[in-house]
Design a protein around this motif. Structure first.
Motif, mmCIF file in Angstrom:
data_model
loop_
_atom_site.group_PDB
_atom_site.id
_atom_site.type_symbol
_atom_site.label_atom_id
_atom_site.label_comp_id
_atom_site.label_asym_id
_atom_site.label_seq_id
_atom_site.Cartn_x
_atom_site.Cartn_y
_atom_site.Cartn_z
ATOM 1 N N MET A 141 0.854 -1.180 0.000
ATOM 2 C CA MET A 141 0.000 0.000 0.000
ATOM 3 C C MET A 141 0.893 1.233 0.000
ATOM 4 O O MET A 141 2.081 1.165 0.339
ATOM 5 N N GLY A 142 0.299 2.367 -0.359
ATOM 6 C CA GLY A 142 1.108 3.572 -0.375
ATOM 7 C C GLY A 142 0.316 4.768 -0.856
ATOM 8 O O GLY A 142 -0.914 4.732 -1.001
ATOM 9 N N ALA A 143 1.048 5.852 -1.118
ATOM 10 C CA ALA A 143 0.452 7.092 -1.598
ATOM 11 C C ALA A 143 1.397 7.727 -2.600
ATOM 12 O O ALA A 143 2.611 7.516 -2.553
ATOM 13 N N ILE A 144 0.844 8.505 -3.512
ATOM 14 C CA ILE A 144 1.652 9.131 -4.559
ATOM 15 C C ILE A 144 1.145 10.540 -4.828
ATOM 16 O O ILE A 144 -0.063 10.802 -4.759
ATOM 17 N N TYR A 145 2.090 11.442 -5.103
ATOM 18 C CA TYR A 145 1.754 12.798 -5.533
ATOM 19 C C TYR A 145 2.506 13.079 -6.833
ATOM 20 O O TYR A 145 3.683 12.719 -6.976
ATOM 21 N N SER A 146 1.835 13.708 -7.790
ATOM 22 C CA SER A 146 2.494 14.055 -9.047
ATOM 23 C C SER A 146 2.083 15.457 -9.483
ATOM 24 O O SER A 146 0.976 15.925 -9.178
ATOM 25 N N TYR A 147 2.997 16.100 -10.179
ATOM 26 C CA TYR A 147 2.742 17.429 -10.736
ATOM 27 C C TYR A 147 3.149 17.415 -12.205
ATOM 28 O O TYR A 147 4.267 17.013 -12.549
ATOM 29 N N SER A 148 2.239 17.846 -13.072
ATOM 30 C CA SER A 148 2.493 17.884 -14.508
ATOM 31 C C SER A 148 2.265 19.295 -15.028
ATOM 32 O O SER A 148 1.305 19.971 -14.636
ATOM 33 N N SER A 149 3.132 19.717 -15.920
ATOM 34 C CA SER A 149 3.000 21.048 -16.508
ATOM 35 C C SER A 149 3.477 21.000 -17.946
ATOM 36 O O SER A 149 4.517 20.403 -18.245
ATOM 37 N N GLY A 150 2.709 21.620 -18.831
ATOM 38 C CA GLY A 150 3.123 21.640 -20.228
ATOM 39 C C GLY A 150 1.999 22.023 -21.160
ATOM 40 O O GLY A 150 0.963 22.554 -20.741
ATOM 41 N N SER A 198 -5.397 27.490 -29.240
ATOM 42 C CA SER A 198 -3.971 27.751 -29.439
ATOM 43 C C SER A 198 -3.333 28.153 -28.111
ATOM 44 O O SER A 198 -3.998 28.676 -27.214
ATOM 45 N N ASP A 199 -2.026 27.886 -28.007
ATOM 46 C CA ASP A 199 -1.247 28.246 -26.816
ATOM 47 C C ASP A 199 -1.921 27.756 -25.534
ATOM 48 O O ASP A 199 -2.000 28.477 -24.530
ATOM 49 N N VAL A 200 -2.389 26.502 -25.555
ATOM 50 C CA VAL A 200 -3.070 25.939 -24.387
ATOM 51 C C VAL A 200 -2.042 25.283 -23.469
ATOM 52 O O VAL A 200 -1.223 24.468 -23.907
ATOM 53 N N HIS A 201 -2.084 25.654 -22.211
ATOM 54 C CA HIS A 201 -1.126 25.165 -21.226
ATOM 55 C C HIS A 201 -1.890 24.622 -20.017
ATOM 56 O O HIS A 201 -2.932 25.149 -19.644
ATOM 57 N N ALA A 202 -1.345 23.569 -19.398
ATOM 58 C CA ALA A 202 -1.999 22.978 -18.229
ATOM 59 C C ALA A 202 -0.989 22.782 -17.105
ATOM 60 O O ALA A 202 0.181 22.451 -17.358
ATOM 61 N N SER A 203 -1.448 22.986 -15.877
ATOM 62 C CA SER A 203 -0.684 22.672 -14.675
ATOM 63 C C SER A 203 -1.582 21.795 -13.810
ATOM 64 O O SER A 203 -2.622 22.263 -13.323
ATOM 65 N N ILE A 204 -1.194 20.532 -13.641
ATOM 66 C CA ILE A 204 -2.074 19.554 -13.020
ATOM 67 C C ILE A 204 -1.387 18.910 -11.819
ATOM 68 O O ILE A 204 -0.250 18.433 -11.922
ATOM 69 N N ASN A 205 -2.086 18.892 -10.685
ATOM 70 C CA ASN A 205 -1.646 18.178 -9.490
ATOM 71 C C ASN A 205 -2.527 16.946 -9.298
ATOM 72 O O ASN A 205 -3.734 16.983 -9.584
ATOM 73 N N SER A 206 -1.934 15.876 -8.796
ATOM 74 C CA SER A 206 -2.712 14.678 -8.535
ATOM 75 C C SER A 206 -2.146 13.953 -7.325
ATOM 76 O O SER A 206 -0.924 13.828 -7.180
ATOM 77 N N SER A 207 -3.022 13.517 -6.454
ATOM 78 C CA SER A 207 -2.615 12.695 -5.323
ATOM 79 C C SER A 207 -3.488 11.453 -5.300
ATOM 80 O O SER A 207 -4.643 11.481 -5.737
ATOM 81 N N ALA A 208 -2.939 10.363 -4.792
ATOM 82 C CA ALA A 208 -3.692 9.112 -4.813
ATOM 83 C C ALA A 208 -3.183 8.176 -3.734
ATOM 84 O O ALA A 208 -2.015 8.231 -3.335
ATOM 85 N N THR A 209 -4.062 7.329 -3.264
ATOM 86 C CA THR A 209 -3.676 6.197 -2.440
ATOM 87 C C THR A 209 -3.809 4.941 -3.295
ATOM 88 O O THR A 209 -4.643 4.881 -4.207
ATOM 89 N N PHE A 210 -2.982 3.959 -3.025
ATOM 90 C CA PHE A 210 -3.065 2.728 -3.805
ATOM 91 C C PHE A 210 -2.834 1.514 -2.908
ATOM 92 O O PHE A 210 -2.232 1.607 -1.836
ATOM 93 N N TYR A 211 -3.333 0.395 -3.368
ATOM 94 C CA TYR A 211 -3.162 -0.879 -2.665
ATOM 95 C C TYR A 211 -2.801 -1.937 -3.691
ATOM 96 O O TYR A 211 -3.428 -2.033 -4.756
ATOM 97 N N LEU A 212 -1.778 -2.727 -3.393
ATOM 98 C CA LEU A 212 -1.345 -3.795 -4.288
ATOM 99 C C LEU A 212 -1.189 -5.067 -3.487
ATOM 100 O O LEU A 212 -0.600 -5.062 -2.397
#
Length: 269
Positions: A1-10, A21-35
């Motif tokens: 089990m665990g947790a993850i955080y990611s940040y994407s920009s572009g 045109s000239d579309v830009h995104a800044s995205i944050n994501s957090s999640a818990t997971f179980y394996l």
């Protein structure tokens, strides 16, 4: 089990016939997971589940007008089942630690369930309002302290019958090719260089075909660090190398993971 955080920009790249045109995104994501790992017909297998929460901003020009939108909410949940087909039989931790490494072939299926935030009156949403499936085959070959890995798969999606403005959106399958070069240090410390190529995925909206077939590539690196016994941290960075249509974004993520064994797995033979 665990947790993850990611940040994407572009950048987001659209069908050139559309007024974006000239579309830009800044995205944050957090999640818990179980394996969970287990034996399946004598082979090593696993199931996992991820429930993400996403927030971010998308801005750019629509025609001659600049616009910016913010979104936040639960994204589509992801479930995965995987099993080795050749090599890597199901073993106890004690047996696994002493087994000589060998080439393995495995298969997996990822299912994305459309439970994310979705509003058909908005063009940009967190959820997709459709099911997605990704079958994949992968091979891993050891060479000293190195591992050479290659994967081939594809995303297949159902039809979104309630796309923006009540339209019907369909999408062709997206092929995915991946490769990894992994170096194993002592213990659970390892590092990898990664490469991914996407192709296909042209869309049709209300019977009109869009010129948005993807031919995109990404490169990246991963570092896994063992900390505090059964805890570990994993750092990843991926960069959009080339993109025809779709996303050309840089992504950084950090994940924490904790693992444990069933008592019967750790019992002495």
């Amino acid at each position: 089990m665990g947790a993850i955080y990611s940040y994407s920009s572009g950048d987001l790249l659209f069908d050139p016939t559309l007024p974006f045109s000239d579309v830009h995104a800044s995205i944050n994501s957090s999640a818990t997971f179980y394996l969970r790992t287990f034996g399946l017909f004598g082979r090593s297998a696993s199931v996992s589940a991820v429930v993400p929460y996403t927030w971010g901003t998308v801005d750019g020009n629509v025609g001659e007008e600049y616009r910016s939108v913010d979104r936040a909410g639960v994204a589509d949940a992801t479930f995965r089942i995987a099993s080795n087909l050749l090599g890597a039989p199901a073993l106890s931790p004690r047996e696994f630690a002493s087994k000589k490494r060998s080439t393995t072939l495995g298969a997996s299926l990822i299912v994305k369930v459309p439970v994310g935030e979705y509003d058909p009156s908005k063009l940009i949403n967190i959820g997709t309002n459709r099911w997605s499936f990704k079958p994949e085959l992968g091979v891993s070959h050891p060479a000293g302290k190195w591992w050479l890995e290659a994967y081939a798969g594809g995303w297949f999606t159902t039809t979104n019958h309630d796309f923006y403005g009540g339209q019907v959106k369909e999408q062709d399958p997206i092929g995915v090719l991946q490769s990894h070069v992994v170096y194993a240090f002592k213990g659970r410390l390892w590092a990898a260089l990664d490469g991914t190529y996407y192709f296909g995925g042209a869309t049709t909206v209300d019977g009109v075909h869009n010129a948005d077939r993807q031919e995109n590539s990404r490169v990246g690196a991963t570092l896994a660090l063992p900390v505090l016994g059964r805890h570990s941290l994993k750092f990843e960075f991926a960069k959009g190398a080339t993109a025809r249509v779709g996303t050309k974004m840089d992504t950084f993520s950090v994940a924490w993971q904790y693992y444990w064994f069933d008592r019967r797995d750790t019992a002495k033979p």
